[in-house]
Design a protein around this motif. Sequence first.
Motif, PDB file in Angstrom:
ATOM      1  N   LEU A 125      25.674 -43.094  29.184  1.00  0.00           N
ATOM      2  CA  LEU A 125      26.273 -43.638  30.414  1.00  0.00           C
ATOM      3  C   LEU A 125      26.780 -42.515  31.305  1.00  0.00           C
ATOM      4  CD1 LEU A 125      28.173 -46.697  28.907  1.00  0.00           C
ATOM      5  CD2 LEU A 125      26.283 -46.804  30.560  1.00  0.00           C
ATOM      6  N   HIS A 126      27.403 -41.518  30.704  1.00  0.00           N
ATOM      7  CA  HIS A 126      27.874 -40.375  31.500  1.00  0.00           C
ATOM      8  C   HIS A 126      26.697 -39.572  32.064  1.00  0.00           C
ATOM      9  CE1 HIS A 126      32.086 -41.047  30.853  1.00  0.00           C
ATOM     10  NE2 HIS A 126      31.945 -41.020  29.534  1.00  0.00           N
ATOM     11  N   SER A 127      25.630 -39.461  31.289  1.00  0.00           N
ATOM     12  CA  SER A 127      24.427 -38.789  31.794  1.00  0.00           C
ATOM     13  C   SER A 127      23.849 -39.556  32.985  1.00  0.00           C
ATOM     14  CB  SER A 127      23.373 -38.673  30.695  1.00  0.00           C
ATOM     15  OG  SER A 127      23.806 -37.816  29.682  1.00  0.00           O
ATOM     16  N   ALA A 128      23.910 -40.882  32.928  1.00  0.00           N
ATOM     17  CA  ALA A 128      23.429 -41.698  34.045  1.00  0.00           C
ATOM     18  C   ALA A 128      24.278 -41.443  35.289  1.00  0.00           C
ATOM     19  CB  ALA A 128      23.462 -43.182  33.678  1.00  0.00           C
ATOM     20  N   GLU A 129      25.583 -41.319  35.099  1.00  0.00           N
ATOM     21  CA  GLU A 129      26.459 -41.026  36.247  1.00  0.00           C
ATOM     22  C   GLU A 129      26.086 -39.691  36.877  1.00  0.00           C
ATOM     23  OE1 GLU A 129      30.722 -43.144  35.489  1.00  0.00           O
ATOM     24  OE2 GLU A 129      30.280 -41.428  34.203  1.00  0.00           O
ATOM     25  N   VAL A 130      25.865 -38.691  36.049  1.00  0.00           N
ATOM     26  CA  VAL A 130      25.507 -37.360  36.556  1.00  0.00           C
ATOM     27  C   VAL A 130      24.150 -37.406  37.257  1.00  0.00           C
ATOM     28  CG1 VAL A 130      24.900 -34.998  35.870  1.00  0.00           C
ATOM     29  CG2 VAL A 130      26.909 -36.111  34.883  1.00  0.00           C
ATOM     30  N   ALA A 131      23.172 -38.048  36.651  1.00  0.00           N
ATOM     31  CA  ALA A 131      21.840 -38.129  37.253  1.00  0.00           C
ATOM     32  C   ALA A 131      21.888 -38.875  38.577  1.00  0.00           C
ATOM     33  CB  ALA A 131      20.867 -38.813  36.294  1.00  0.00           C
ATOM     34  N   GLN A 132      22.726 -39.900  38.638  1.00  0.00           N
ATOM     35  CA  GLN A 132      22.844 -40.665  39.876  1.00  0.00           C
ATOM     36  C   GLN A 132      23.501 -39.818  40.974  1.00  0.00           C
ATOM     37  OE1 GLN A 132      25.484 -44.104  39.918  1.00  0.00           O
ATOM     38  NE2 GLN A 132      23.916 -45.253  41.013  1.00  0.00           N
ATOM     39  N   GLU A 133      24.543 -39.077  40.604  1.00  0.00           N
ATOM     40  CA  GLU A 133      25.248 -38.243  41.577  1.00  0.00           C
ATOM     41  C   GLU A 133      24.385 -37.100  42.096  1.00  0.00           C
ATOM     42  OE1 GLU A 133      28.873 -36.933  39.717  1.00  0.00           O
ATOM     43  OE2 GLU A 133      29.599 -38.997  39.500  1.00  0.00           O
ATOM     44  N   THR A 134      23.568 -36.525  41.221  1.00  0.00           N
ATOM     45  CA  THR A 134      22.756 -35.372  41.620  1.00  0.00           C
ATOM     46  C   THR A 134      21.438 -35.773  42.257  1.00  0.00           C
ATOM     47  OG1 THR A 134      21.725 -35.207  39.438  1.00  0.00           O
ATOM     48  CG2 THR A 134      23.743 -33.919  39.801  1.00  0.00           C
ATOM     49  N   GLY A 135      21.050 -37.038  42.092  1.00  0.00           N
ATOM     50  CA  GLY A 135      19.788 -37.493  42.668  1.00  0.00           C
ATOM     51  C   GLY A 135      18.565 -37.022  41.906  1.00  0.00           C
TER      52      GLY A 135
END
Length: 147
Positions: free
Chosen positions: A109-119
């Motif tokens: 879930l945290h990896s998803a947040e990072v991937a979403q923020e970085t595009g």
Amino acid sequence: MSRLGRGLNRFAMLAALLLLATGCSSGLADPLGQSAKEASAAVGSAAMVLRLETEGKATDALAQTTLGDMVAQSSAAYKSAAELTPKTPGDLALQQNVLKNLDEALRSLHSAEVAQETGDDSAFQAVVDQLQAQAAELAELGKELKP
């Protein structure tokens, strides 16, 4: 997760379930199963909204909000499982297995947040696939632990 990691994860889950089936548990299976089910629902919801975002059927704001909420729900499920007091080695093994699975889901879930923020689209797609697999694994674990 590598094949070896999945194999070890399944072995640990089967060992914990074997301990449970042989009567070594003093009642932690039900609350641990509930925590696994709650996390499964949260992880599955996060995967679904992120998939909808990639298909243009959900806004970025909705996905971010939902993802944050699902992190909070998964964290609460982890905390609930971690606060239980094992009374036998079987209970401890079962608790450790569930906590390991919940921890892996939280990391995703945290990896998803990072991937979403970085595009990062490729990382984003990979983590959505991973979340879907983890939701299914947690659901199965919850079903096996809850009578």
